[in-house]
Write an enzyme that holds these catalytic residues in place. Structure first.
Site, PDB file in Angstrom:
ATOM      1  CG  HIS A  48      22.374  10.424  59.116  1.00 58.35           C
ATOM      2  ND1 HIS A  48      22.104   9.078  59.217  1.00 58.35           N
ATOM      3  CD2 HIS A  48      21.317  10.975  58.482  1.00 58.35           C
ATOM      4  CE1 HIS A  48      20.920   8.852  58.698  1.00 58.35           C
ATOM      5  NE2 HIS A  48      20.409   9.975  58.248  1.00 58.35           N
TER       6      HIS A  48
ATOM      7  CD  GLU B 149      13.237   4.779  54.998  1.00 59.16           C
ATOM      8  OE1 GLU B 149      14.328   5.257  54.695  1.00 59.16           O
ATOM      9  OE2 GLU B 149      12.531   5.236  55.920  1.00 59.16           O
TER      10      GLU B 149
ATOM     11  CG  ASP C 186      17.463   3.560  55.789  1.00 60.41           C
ATOM     12  OD1 ASP C 186      18.504   3.111  56.296  1.00 60.41           O
ATOM     13  OD2 ASP C 186      16.878   4.569  56.219  1.00 60.41           O
TER      14      ASP C 186
ATOM     15  CB  CYS D  78      13.761  11.895  49.794  1.00 64.05           C
ATOM     16  SG  CYS D  78      13.192  10.576  50.866  1.00 64.05           S
TER      17      CYS D  78
END
Ligand code: PEP
Ligand code: MG
Length: 578
Positions: free
Chosen positions: A191, A433, A457, A504
């Site tokens: 992140h 994911e 993921d 995404c």
């Protein structure tokens, strides 16, 4: 000059002074004092409290101006800790009795408070622990006469060097203060990397020893695209990078001219290019880069850097704002994806052995239905104001999807009976994911309107490689044949079931994979907004059959490297790359 090589996390070049950022842990000696020093130490302690109070009030004012009243109210809890008479009186009375320096006693008193709070079965008191620690650090800093180490105090633009940056650290930074991130740990889709792209600043992660090799004040060059950091570079290197930076600016300018063009292939196949956002204040950037809506709104950032859980009204206002701001384009709100590397200090979530495999995302939400329904009701209410869609993260099988949909139905019923308007036909999606969701996509497709492939993921779980661990980052390959096959299968299954399929994960915004994904039939690409103009440029440079041929070719290789080399060569032949 020292050159460090890490993992490229966010492109671009930054040059400037380093700021070594560490969470302060003060090591204070148990130092005795003479009788006549007692009054002096008490006075120092009281002055530190007054100074800290002033700092917090100033900060509160600044945050209220920059971000709004609600954000500023977080500091009310800090002021309460600071003014707590029990703490103050205990410090003073122990100081008189034990004759030790104020800093030592204050730290000890706070430590004991924290331990007691952590043991009490009371959510509210547990939530106060991070406030106590935060205020404690500020007071100690003032008591010890140390200078502040907080983002809000930056006087000039800095390159932030840190062991790690948590999502809540990055969410509390201001773009104007920080030129780039450099971290010891992390991977391409950690992140920190995602936030750097959102903030449109370069980042190199996974450098392992950056904080040992760089000091505050060192001059750095950060080459985000190549994962390089130069420490105190020679003038020739600086000059070289100045030229490179200027060239990069020109390319960006050329791409940005395309921003309002549709993502249309030469033979007329249209796909949707949307943006990923973490916070509503990214809206101007997504509009400036020509996004056709928001394909992923990571709502968990809304829960960060605050002392409480957002109310339905706060969720509603934020979602309404975003929906109206991008109207007539759609917004896909992803329900809370807490966990993995996204922890919230104020929620009672135990540290786990394997957080990415643990109590995350939809699992957490289904276990806390009241909290989940607060968010769902707000999403539904905001859907009355524009084109809003909802998707669930980390779906692993149909039961989770049905449970989430059951709660959504309850929310719809509640709103209907209280006469609140919402979009009755709100589109609903599942993120794909988790490999088990990919393998059962045919079952899931019957109960949703769309899929959004979360490659960050999906790659992590399929290749069994922690997305934020630099040690295994070499295994994190979006072009691994296993991943390409999975993506093809998800898209084919979605289309067979007559639903649209988007992506995404960061792969959707990586220029190396655009032609493969286009050729595989992906309908929507959602990415950090800075990538949008370049991806549009690539899509507008080919025909669909050309892209399909490249996708077929890519699927015929045995290694990610072969796929990468092949696509790179094709992009040169098509004059997309020089
Ligand atoms: C993903 O996993 O690809 C994704 C988009 O979600 P996040 O990065 O927030 O886990
Ligand atoms: Mg994810």
């Amino acid at each position: 000059m020292l050159q460090l090589k890490g993992i490229p996390a966010s492109g671009g070049i930054a040059m400037g002074p380093a700021y070594l950022w560490t969470k302060e842990e003060f090591v204070i000696p148990k130092q005795g004092i003479a009788d006549e020093q007692i009054a002096v130490q008490i006075q120092l302690f009281e002055e530190a409290l007054i100074k800290t109070r002033r700092e917090i009030l100033d900060l509160q004012k600044k945050i209220a101006n920059d971000m709004g009243q609600t954000e500023a109210e977080i500091f009310d809890a800090h002021l309460l800790v600071l003014e707590d008479r029990t703490i103050i009186e205990e410090v003073i009375s122990r100081l008189k009795k034990e004759k030790l320096i104020a800093a030592y006693i204050f730290q000890d008193v706070l430590k004991k408070y924290v331990q007691v709070f952590l043991k009490i079965e009371d959510e509210y008191l547990k939530e106060r622990v991070s406030d106590i620690n935060d205020v404690g650090r500020r007071v100690l800093r003032n008591l010890l006469g140390k200078s502040a180490k907080h983002f809000e105090d930056f006087q000039e633009k800095m390159i932030l060097v840190s062991h790690d940056l948590s999502p809540s650290d990055t969410a509390s930074m201001h773009k104007k203060d920080i030129m780039a991130f450099v971290t010891n740990i992390g991977g391409k889709t950690s992140h920190t990397a995602i936030m750097a792209k959102s903030m449109e600043i370069p980042a190199v992660v996974g450098l392992e020893l950056a904080t040992f090799k760089i000091k505050t004040g060192d001059i750095l060059i950060v080459d985000g695209a190549n994962g390089l950091v130069f420490v105190n570079p020679e003038s020739e290197t600086l000059e070289e990078y100045r030229k490179e930076e200027a060239a990069l600016r020109n390319i960006t300018k050329r791409f940005i001219l395309l921003k309002d063009q549709p993502a249309l292939t030469l033979d007329g196949k249209r796909v949707v290019i949307a943006a990923n956002i973490e916070l509503p204040d990214e809206i101007p950037s997504i509009i400036d880069h020509g996004a056709e809506g928001i394909g992923l709104y990571r709502t968990e950032f809304f829960y960060m850097n605050r002392a409480d859980i957002p109310s339905e009204e706060e969720h509603y206002m934020a979602y309404k704002f975003v929906t109206e701001a991008v109207d007539p384009y759609p917004v896909i709100i992803r329900s809370l994806d807490l966990g993995g590397d996204k922890f919230l200090s104020h929620l009672e979530v135990p540290r786990e052995m394997s957080p990415f495999l643990g109590w995350r995302a939809i699992r957490f939400c289904l276990a806390r239905p009241d909290m989940f329904k607060t968010q769902l009701r707000a999403v539904l209410r905001a859907s009355a104001h524009g084109k809003l869609k909802l998707m669930y993260p980390m779906i692993s099988g149909i039961e989770e999807l049905r449970q989430a949909n059951g709660l959504l139905k309850e929310c719809k019923d509640e709103l209907r009976s209280s006469g609140m308007p919402f979009d009755e036909s709100i589109e609903l999606g599942a993120m794909i994911e988790v490999p088990s969701a990919a393998m059962t996509a045919d079952i899931l497709a019957k109960e949703v309107d769309f899929f959004s492939i979360g490659t960050n993921d999906l790659i992590q779980y399929s290749i069994a490689v922690d997305r934020s661990n630099e040690k295994v980052a070499y295994l994190y390959e979006p072009a691994h044949p296993g991943i390409l096959r999975l993506i093809k299968s998800i898209i084919d299954i979605g289309h067979k079931a007559k639903i649209w399929v988007g992506m995404c994960g960061e792969m959707a915004g990586d220029p190396l994979f655009t032609l493969i994904l286009l050729g595989l039939g992906l309908d929507e690409f959602s990415m950090p907004s800075i990538m949008i103009p370049e991806i549009k440029h690539i899509i507008r440079s080919v025909t669909l059959p050309q892209a399909q041929e490249i996708a077929d070719g890519a699927l015929s290789f045995s290694t990610a490297k072969e796929v990468g080399d092949f696509v790179h060569q094709k992009m040169i032949e098509l004059r997309i790359l020089q």
